[in-house]
Scaffold this motif. Sequence first.
Motif, PDB file in Angstrom:
ATOM      1  N   UNK A   1       6.919   0.209   3.985  1.00 45.21           N
ATOM      2  CA  UNK A   1       7.591  -0.447   2.824  1.00 45.21           C
ATOM      3  C   UNK A   1       6.854  -1.862   2.424  1.00 45.21           C
ATOM      4  N   UNK A   2       6.205  -2.494   3.280  1.00 47.31           N
ATOM      5  CA  UNK A   2       5.700  -3.923   2.987  1.00 47.31           C
ATOM      6  C   UNK A   2       4.380  -3.491   2.024  1.00 47.31           C
ATOM      7  N   UNK A   3       3.860  -2.352   2.085  1.00 50.21           N
ATOM      8  CA  UNK A   3       2.314  -2.287   1.343  1.00 50.21           C
ATOM      9  C   UNK A   3       2.872  -1.912  -0.005  1.00 50.21           C
ATOM     10  N   UNK A   4       4.023  -0.875  -0.300  1.00 49.20           N
ATOM     11  CA  UNK A   4       4.128  -0.310  -1.347  1.00 49.20           C
ATOM     12  C   UNK A   4       5.261  -1.439  -1.945  1.00 49.20           C
TER      13      UNK A   4
ATOM     14  N   UNK B   1       5.179  10.308  -5.279  1.00 51.11           N
ATOM     15  CA  UNK B   1       4.665   9.058  -4.443  1.00 51.11           C
ATOM     16  C   UNK B   1       3.936   8.139  -5.212  1.00 51.11           C
ATOM     17  N   UNK B   2       4.054   6.915  -5.265  1.00 49.15           N
ATOM     18  CA  UNK B   2       3.506   5.953  -6.010  1.00 49.15           C
ATOM     19  C   UNK B   2       1.868   5.954  -5.625  1.00 49.15           C
ATOM     20  N   UNK B   3       1.135   5.465  -6.803  1.00 49.80           N
ATOM     21  CA  UNK B   3      -0.532   5.553  -6.335  1.00 49.80           C
ATOM     22  C   UNK B   3      -0.660   4.143  -5.826  1.00 49.80           C
ATOM     23  N   UNK B   4      -1.500   3.824  -4.973  1.00 54.47           N
ATOM     24  CA  UNK B   4      -1.858   2.580  -4.137  1.00 54.47           C
ATOM     25  C   UNK B   4      -3.115   2.053  -4.898  1.00 54.47           C
ATOM     26  N   UNK B   5      -3.259   0.757  -4.946  1.00 52.56           N
ATOM     27  CA  UNK B   5      -4.344   0.084  -5.574  1.00 52.56           C
ATOM     28  C   UNK B   5      -5.465   0.135  -4.187  1.00 52.56           C
TER      29      UNK B   5
ATOM     30  N   UNK C   1     -10.328   9.463  -5.297  1.00 49.12           N
ATOM     31  CA  UNK C   1      -9.721   8.619  -6.187  1.00 49.12           C
ATOM     32  C   UNK C   1      -8.854   9.196  -7.557  1.00 49.12           C
ATOM     33  N   UNK C   2      -8.086   8.260  -7.898  1.00 50.91           N
ATOM     34  CA  UNK C   2      -7.333   8.721  -9.295  1.00 50.91           C
ATOM     35  C   UNK C   2      -7.691   7.409 -10.009  1.00 50.91           C
ATOM     36  N   UNK C   3      -8.320   7.533 -11.487  1.00 49.49           N
ATOM     37  CA  UNK C   3      -8.577   6.663 -12.430  1.00 49.49           C
ATOM     38  C   UNK C   3      -7.192   6.597 -13.369  1.00 49.49           C
ATOM     39  N   UNK C   4      -6.748   5.500 -13.716  1.00 45.43           N
ATOM     40  CA  UNK C   4      -5.684   5.411 -14.527  1.00 45.43           C
ATOM     41  C   UNK C   4      -6.049   4.194 -15.341  1.00 45.43           C
ATOM     42  N   UNK C   5      -6.263   4.692 -16.533  1.00 44.50           N
ATOM     43  CA  UNK C   5      -6.868   3.511 -17.678  1.00 44.50           C
ATOM     44  C   UNK C   5      -8.050   2.828 -17.175  1.00 44.50           C
TER      45      UNK C   5
ATOM     46  N   UNK D   1      -5.142   5.386  -5.633  1.00 48.83           N
ATOM     47  CA  UNK D   1      -5.189   6.140  -4.558  1.00 48.83           C
ATOM     48  C   UNK D   1      -3.936   6.806  -4.271  1.00 48.83           C
ATOM     49  N   UNK D   2      -3.887   8.280  -4.148  1.00 44.34           N
ATOM     50  CA  UNK D   2      -2.712   8.734  -3.409  1.00 44.34           C
ATOM     51  C   UNK D   2      -2.465   8.884  -2.041  1.00 44.34           C
ATOM     52  N   UNK D   3      -1.314   8.460  -1.458  1.00 43.37           N
ATOM     53  CA  UNK D   3      -1.181   8.366  -0.150  1.00 43.37           C
ATOM     54  C   UNK D   3      -1.583   9.838   0.542  1.00 43.37           C
ATOM     55  N   UNK D   4      -1.616  11.025   0.184  1.00 39.31           N
ATOM     56  CA  UNK D   4      -1.894  12.108   0.541  1.00 39.31           C
ATOM     57  C   UNK D   4      -3.524  12.243   0.768  1.00 39.31           C
ATOM     58  N   UNK D   5      -4.018  11.662  -0.254  1.00 40.85           N
ATOM     59  CA  UNK D   5      -5.504  11.630   0.030  1.00 40.85           C
ATOM     60  C   UNK D   5      -5.833  10.640   1.091  1.00 40.85           C
TER      61      UNK D   5
END
Length: 84
Positions: A2-5, A16-20, A46-50, A55-59
């Motif tokens: 919870x502290x990370x997201x 799920x949200x994408x992480x930096x 990785x996922x590139x957003x603009x 990162x997806x948590x699943x990855x």
Amino acid sequence: MDKIISKNMPTAGSRTPLLSIKESAAYLNVSPRTIMRRINSSEIAIVRVFGQIRFKIEDLEKFIADNRIPSLSEQRKVINDGLS
């Protein structure tokens, strides 16, 4: 976790949200520099957003599973099961 997201991080539906990079480093308990090294060696998806790396948590979980080294007792069990 919870502290990370961030609590105000937007999510779309049940995705799920994408992480930096920084959040992913905290999730894996490593430095952001280590994350960058793994990106450069193509070890983490990785996922590139603009143009930004996310990162997806699943990855990240897959990265953990792929790099897990079984304990000696687990290795022995596999060997013993193969001999039976």
